[in-house]
Motif scaffolding. Structure first.
Motif, PDB file in Angstrom:
ATOM      1  N   LEU A 121      -5.327 -18.588 -12.898  1.00 18.57           N
ATOM      2  CA  LEU A 121      -6.268 -18.636 -14.019  1.00 18.57           C
ATOM      3  C   LEU A 121      -7.096 -19.919 -13.983  1.00 18.57           C
ATOM      4  O   LEU A 121      -8.311 -19.890 -14.254  1.00 18.57           O
ATOM      5  N   ALA A 122      -6.456 -21.038 -13.626  1.00 18.84           N
ATOM      6  CA  ALA A 122      -7.180 -22.309 -13.541  1.00 18.84           C
ATOM      7  C   ALA A 122      -8.250 -22.252 -12.458  1.00 18.84           C
ATOM      8  O   ALA A 122      -9.370 -22.755 -12.635  1.00 18.84           O
ATOM      9  N   GLN A 123      -7.936 -21.633 -11.330  1.00 22.65           N
ATOM     10  CA  GLN A 123      -8.908 -21.541 -10.243  1.00 22.65           C
ATOM     11  C   GLN A 123     -10.041 -20.574 -10.579  1.00 22.65           C
ATOM     12  O   GLN A 123     -11.194 -20.785 -10.196  1.00 22.65           O
ATOM     13  N   ILE A 124      -9.724 -19.503 -11.278  1.00 29.95           N
ATOM     14  CA  ILE A 124     -10.777 -18.582 -11.715  1.00 29.95           C
ATOM     15  C   ILE A 124     -11.730 -19.298 -12.664  1.00 29.95           C
ATOM     16  O   ILE A 124     -12.966 -19.150 -12.569  1.00 29.95           O
ATOM     17  N   ARG A 125     -11.189 -20.078 -13.582  1.00 29.84           N
ATOM     18  CA  ARG A 125     -12.022 -20.847 -14.501  1.00 29.84           C
ATOM     19  C   ARG A 125     -12.941 -21.802 -13.715  1.00 29.84           C
ATOM     20  O   ARG A 125     -14.124 -21.952 -14.041  1.00 29.84           O
ATOM     21  N   ARG A 126     -12.386 -22.416 -12.658  1.00 29.63           N
ATOM     22  CA  ARG A 126     -13.193 -23.307 -11.809  1.00 29.63           C
ATOM     23  C   ARG A 126     -14.294 -22.520 -11.092  1.00 29.63           C
ATOM     24  O   ARG A 126     -15.433 -22.989 -10.984  1.00 29.63           O
ATOM     25  N   GLY A 127     -13.957 -21.328 -10.576  1.00 20.68           N
ATOM     26  CA  GLY A 127     -14.955 -20.508  -9.901  1.00 20.68           C
ATOM     27  C   GLY A 127     -16.091 -20.092 -10.822  1.00 20.68           C
ATOM     28  O   GLY A 127     -17.261 -20.062 -10.421  1.00 20.68           O
ATOM     29  N   LEU A 128     -15.762 -19.778 -12.067  1.00 21.94           N
ATOM     30  CA  LEU A 128     -16.788 -19.404 -13.029  1.00 21.94           C
ATOM     31  C   LEU A 128     -17.734 -20.576 -13.304  1.00 21.94           C
ATOM     32  O   LEU A 128     -18.946 -20.368 -13.504  1.00 21.94           O
ATOM     33  N   ARG A 129     -17.205 -21.779 -13.331  1.00 25.00           N
ATOM     34  CA  ARG A 129     -18.076 -22.941 -13.528  1.00 25.00           C
ATOM     35  C   ARG A 129     -19.004 -23.131 -12.333  1.00 25.00           C
ATOM     36  O   ARG A 129     -20.185 -23.461 -12.493  1.00 25.00           O
ATOM     37  N   LEU A 130     -18.456 -22.928 -11.120  1.00 25.24           N
ATOM     38  CA  LEU A 130     -19.274 -23.102  -9.924  1.00 25.24           C
ATOM     39  C   LEU A 130     -20.398 -22.070  -9.864  1.00 25.24           C
ATOM     40  O   LEU A 130     -21.508 -22.363  -9.401  1.00 25.24           O
ATOM     41  N   GLY A 131     -20.114 -20.825 -10.277  1.00 23.59           N
ATOM     42  CA  GLY A 131     -21.126 -19.768 -10.216  1.00 23.59           C
ATOM     43  C   GLY A 131     -21.787 -19.487 -11.547  1.00 23.59           C
ATOM     44  O   GLY A 131     -22.284 -18.374 -11.770  1.00 23.59           O
ATOM     45  N   LEU A 132     -21.808 -20.458 -12.421  1.00 23.83           N
ATOM     46  CA  LEU A 132     -22.289 -20.244 -13.782  1.00 23.83           C
ATOM     47  C   LEU A 132     -23.739 -19.780 -13.830  1.00 23.83           C
ATOM     48  O   LEU A 132     -24.111 -18.961 -14.679  1.00 23.83           O
ATOM     49  N   ASP A 133     -24.554 -20.261 -12.915  1.00 24.71           N
ATOM     50  CA  ASP A 133     -25.985 -19.919 -12.939  1.00 24.71           C
ATOM     51  C   ASP A 133     -26.302 -18.658 -12.129  1.00 24.71           C
ATOM     52  O   ASP A 133     -27.482 -18.271 -12.031  1.00 24.71           O
ATOM     53  N   ALA A 134     -25.291 -18.017 -11.554  1.00 26.17           N
ATOM     54  CA  ALA A 134     -25.535 -16.836 -10.723  1.00 26.17           C
ATOM     55  C   ALA A 134     -25.822 -15.623 -11.605  1.00 26.17           C
ATOM     56  O   ALA A 134     -25.328 -15.506 -12.741  1.00 26.17           O
ATOM     57  N   ALA A 135     -26.587 -14.702 -11.058  1.00 26.18           N
ATOM     58  CA  ALA A 135     -26.932 -13.495 -11.820  1.00 26.18           C
ATOM     59  C   ALA A 135     -25.758 -12.531 -11.891  1.00 26.18           C
ATOM     60  O   ALA A 135     -25.679 -11.702 -12.821  1.00 26.18           O
ATOM     61  N   ARG A 136     -24.843 -12.598 -10.934  1.00 28.17           N
ATOM     62  CA  ARG A 136     -23.707 -11.670 -10.916  1.00 28.17           C
ATOM     63  C   ARG A 136     -22.468 -12.412 -10.409  1.00 28.17           C
ATOM     64  O   ARG A 136     -22.538 -13.179  -9.442  1.00 28.17           O
ATOM     65  N   LEU A 137     -21.340 -12.197 -11.055  1.00 24.60           N
ATOM     66  CA  LEU A 137     -20.053 -12.781 -10.685  1.00 24.60           C
ATOM     67  C   LEU A 137     -19.059 -11.654 -10.461  1.00 24.60           C
ATOM     68  O   LEU A 137     -18.997 -10.710 -11.263  1.00 24.60           O
ATOM     69  N   GLU A 138     -18.295 -11.761  -9.401  1.00 26.71           N
ATOM     70  CA  GLU A 138     -17.267 -10.749  -9.125  1.00 26.71           C
ATOM     71  C   GLU A 138     -15.919 -11.453  -9.052  1.00 26.71           C
ATOM     72  O   GLU A 138     -15.736 -12.388  -8.270  1.00 26.71           O
ATOM     73  N   ILE A 139     -14.974 -10.990  -9.862  1.00 26.63           N
ATOM     74  CA  ILE A 139     -13.638 -11.572  -9.922  1.00 26.63           C
ATOM     75  C   ILE A 139     -12.643 -10.543  -9.415  1.00 26.63           C
ATOM     76  O   ILE A 139     -12.521  -9.453  -9.983  1.00 26.63           O
TER      77      ILE A 139
END
Length: 216
Positions: A121-139
């Motif tokens: 969960l901590a790493q997913i939260r980090r990934g979301l911050r890194l891709g925050l400006d992206a138009a699409r995120l895939e988890i």
């Protein structure tokens, strides 16, 4: 020269001086023996002095040689002590590594079960911050990770990413794994792989050296 022109007093004085010089140059037997004895004593004294100097030089040379030999023995003993210490320390290190490997085999699975969820969960939260400006995120999450999936969904909703983030299941992922991908970037995380790497490193180091104990 006429008889009346001669200076008999002067001639007599000269004869007396000549006789005195001859007497002075002549040595008596006693004086000669004394001179010989004195010369012999001086020669003996000089010989003794030279003998003492040679003896002292030989003694110093012998002492220096003995000291050098002793220092060599001390240096050899120090080398032996250092080698023994290094061998003993290497044996202790092997024992500690072996113990760490055995402990890791028992503890890491438990850590994986109890901490994998939180770490993912901590790493997913980090990934979301890194891709925050992206138009699409895939988890992507592993199969059977329903509790983690529910928390990720709440996290996405809380961050206002519900319209851009997609959650899906990847059967190739192991428990504790997670992946966040966006256009131009990606974050892969596997707690299980980290644990396996730690355990594999400990096993490899423990096997790299003989397991004989140093009993010195």
């Amino acid at each position: 020269m006429s008889l009346f022109d001669r200076d008999f007093d002067r001639e007599l004085a000269e004869e007396r001086r000549a006789v005195a010089q001859v007497d002075k140059a002549r040595h008596t037997d006693e004086a000669l023996l004394a001179a010989v004895a004195e010369a012999r004593a001086e020669a003996l004294a000089q010989g003794r002095a030279e003998g003492r100097a040679e003896a002292e030089a030989e003694a110093r040379a012998a002492e220096a040689e003995a000291l050098s030999a002793r220092l060599g023995q001390i240096a050899q003993r120090l080398d032996e002590m250092i080698a023994a210490r290094d061998t003993h320390r290497a044996a202790l290190e092997r024992q500690l590594l072996g113990y760490a490997a055995v402990t890791a085999e028992k503890v890491l699975p438990e850590i994986l079960d109890t901490r994998a969820h939180a770490r993912a969960l901590a790493q997913i939260r980090r990934g979301l911050r890194l891709g925050l400006d992206a138009a699409r995120l895939e988890i992507a999450l592993p199969e059977g990770a329903e509790p983690l999936r529910a928390e990720v969904a709440r996290l996405v909703e809380a961050q206002g990413l519900a319209g851009r983030a997609v959650l899906r299941t990847d059967p190739a992922l192991a428990p504790g794994d997670a992946r966040v991908a966006w256009e131009g970037g990606r974050l892969d995380y596997s707690f299980a792989a980290i644990c396996d790497e730690i355990l594999g490193t400990l096993r490899a180091i423990a096997r790299a050296t003989p397991q004989t104990e140093d009993r010195r």
